[in-house]
Design a protein around this motif. Structure first.
Motif, PDB file in Angstrom:
ATOM      1  N   UNK B  67       0.856  -1.285   0.004  1.00  0.00           N
ATOM      2  CA  UNK B  67      -0.005  -0.013   0.094  1.00  0.00           C
ATOM      3  C   UNK B  67       0.777   1.040  -0.278  1.00  0.00           C
ATOM      4  N   UNK B  68       1.906   1.230   0.722  1.00  0.00           N
ATOM      5  CA  UNK B  68       2.880   2.579   0.710  1.00  0.00           C
ATOM      6  C   UNK B  68       3.547   2.598  -0.546  1.00  0.00           C
ATOM      7  N   UNK B  69       3.839   1.436  -1.187  1.00  0.00           N
ATOM      8  CA  UNK B  69       4.421   1.695  -2.399  1.00  0.00           C
ATOM      9  C   UNK B  69       3.397   2.017  -3.565  1.00  0.00           C
ATOM     10  N   UNK B  70       2.170   1.712  -3.412  1.00  0.00           N
ATOM     11  CA  UNK B  70       0.979   2.127  -4.268  1.00  0.00           C
ATOM     12  C   UNK B  70       0.930   3.633  -4.070  1.00  0.00           C
ATOM     13  N   UNK B  71       0.742   3.952  -2.924  1.00  0.00           N
ATOM     14  CA  UNK B  71       0.687   5.326  -2.613  1.00  0.00           C
ATOM     15  C   UNK B  71       1.738   6.150  -3.230  1.00  0.00           C
ATOM     16  N   UNK B  72       2.825   5.791  -3.185  1.00  0.00           N
ATOM     17  CA  UNK B  72       4.151   6.379  -3.877  1.00  0.00           C
ATOM     18  C   UNK B  72       4.002   6.586  -5.400  1.00  0.00           C
ATOM     19  N   UNK B  73       3.647   5.513  -6.036  1.00  0.00           N
ATOM     20  CA  UNK B  73       3.110   5.259  -7.508  1.00  0.00           C
ATOM     21  C   UNK B  73       2.082   6.317  -7.760  1.00  0.00           C
ATOM     22  N   UNK B  74       0.930   6.311  -7.053  1.00  0.00           N
ATOM     23  CA  UNK B  74       0.068   7.140  -7.186  1.00  0.00           C
ATOM     24  C   UNK B  74       0.402   8.648  -7.259  1.00  0.00           C
ATOM     25  N   UNK B  75       1.015   9.054  -6.108  1.00  0.00           N
ATOM     26  CA  UNK B  75       1.719  10.400  -6.177  1.00  0.00           C
ATOM     27  C   UNK B  75       2.309  10.723  -7.394  1.00  0.00           C
TER      28      UNK B  75
END
Lengths: 147, 117
Positions: B67-75
Motif C-alpha cells: 500500500x505504501x509503495x502503491x501510494x508512492x506510485x499514485x503520487x
C-alpha cells in the motif's frame, strides 16, 4: 466521528520528494497543490484498503495480505501499478529474509559477547581498586621526602 | 612501491571502459531503482490509515508495504498528470487547479472527486 480519517496525512517532506523526482527539473509545486496531493494519497490508501478488505472477506480471511492489495489495484483500474508492485514485493521479501537471517546471526553473536564481557568486567573492577591503593601510598612517600 | 601507488590511485591511465562506469562503482547504482525506493513512506503512518477503516481487522506487513509503495506510485502518477495541465498553461509551477483538472480528466481518479472542498 469527530476526526475524519483523511486527517491522517503522510509526511509532507516525503510527498514533496516523490513529486519532485517524478517531474522534470525546474518544475515547482505550490503549497496548496502539494497538500492536495498528500490528501489524495491518504484517500487513495483508504480506498485501496477498503477494496482490498473486500477481497479478504471474499476469501473468508480476516487479515489483509499482499494479493488482496494487488487485486484491489486492478479493481480500482490501476492495473499499471500491478507489475511494479509485484517487483517491489519480491524485493521486499528478499530484504526481509536477509534481515531476519542477519538479526538471528547478531543474536547469536550477542549471546557469546555478553558471556565474555561479564568475565572482563569483574577483572577490571579488581584492577581499579589496586590502582587507588597504590596512589595513596605514593602520596605518603612524597610528603615524607619533603619534610 | 611506485607500482602499488599507481594501482591504488587507479585512474586516468587505466581506462576500464566508458567513463560512466567509474562513478557508478562509487555511488549506489541508479540502475536498480527499486532498491533505493523500497519504502520511502513510513510504514507506521500507512498502517495508521489502514487501521482507520472500521471494517479492517488485521493487515499483514506485506500488505502495508505494498500500500505504501502503491501510494508512492499514485503520487508520481497524479503529479505527472497534473503537470501536463500546467504545461498546457505554459506554467512551471503546479497549482491546485492543475490537480483538479487532472482528477476530472482521468477516470481512475474519479474516487477523488468531491474529496477536496
Amino acid at each position: 466521528m469527530a476526526e475524519r480519517p483523511e486527517d491522517l496525512n503522510l509526511p509532507n517532506a516525503v510527498i514533496t520528494r516523490i513529486i519532485k523526482e517524478a517531474l522534470p527539473d525546474g518544475v515547482n509545486i505550490s503549497k496548496e497543490a502539494r497538500s492536495a496531493i498528500s490528501r489524495a494519497a491518504s484517500v487513495f490508501v483508504l480506498y485501496a484498503t477498503s477494496c482490498a478488505n473486500n477481497f479478504a472477506m471474499k476469501g473468508k480471511r480476516k487479515t489483509l495480505n499482499a494479493s488482496d492489495v494487488l487485486s484491489a489495484m486492478e479493481e480500482m483500474e490501476f492495473q499499471r501499478f500491478v507489475t511494479p508492485l509485484k517487483e517491489a514485493l519480491e524485493a521486499y521479501r528478499r530484504e526481509q529474509k536477509g534481515k531476519k537471517e542477519a538479526s538471528e546471526q547478531k543474536k547469536k553473536d550477542k549471546d557469546k559477547k555478553t558471556d565474555s564481557e561479564e568475565q572482563d568486567k569483574s577483572r577490571d573492577e579488581d584492577n581499579d581498586e589496586d590502582e587507588e591503593r597504590m596512589e595513596e601510598e605514593e602520596q605518603n612517600e612524597e610528603e615524607e621526602v619533603d619534610n | 612501491m611506485a607500482a602499488a601507488a599507481t594501482a591504488g590511485s587507479g585512474t586516468p591511465q587505466e581506462e576500464e571502459g566508458p567513463g560512466g562506469e567509474a562513478p557508478a562503482s562509487q555511488a549506489q547504482a541508479p540502475t536498480s531503482a527499486t532498491g533505493a525506493r523500497l519504502s520511502r513512506l513510513p510504514l507506521a503512518r500507512v498502517k495508521a490509515l489502514v487501521k482507520a477503516d472500521p471494517d479492517v481487522t488485521l493487515a499483514g506487513q506485506e500488505a502495508i508495504f505494498i500500500l505504501a509503495r502503491a501510494a508512492e506510485l499514485f503520487v508520481e502518477t497524479i503529479a505527472k498528470d497534473a503537470y501536463c495541465c500546467a504545461q498546457q498553461g505554459k506554467r512551471k509551477t503546479l497549482q491546485r487547479r492543475d490537480l483538479d483538472n487532472a482528477i476530472e480528466a482521468v477516470d481512475e481518479f474519479a474516487f477523488l472527486e468531491g474529496e477536496f472542498c
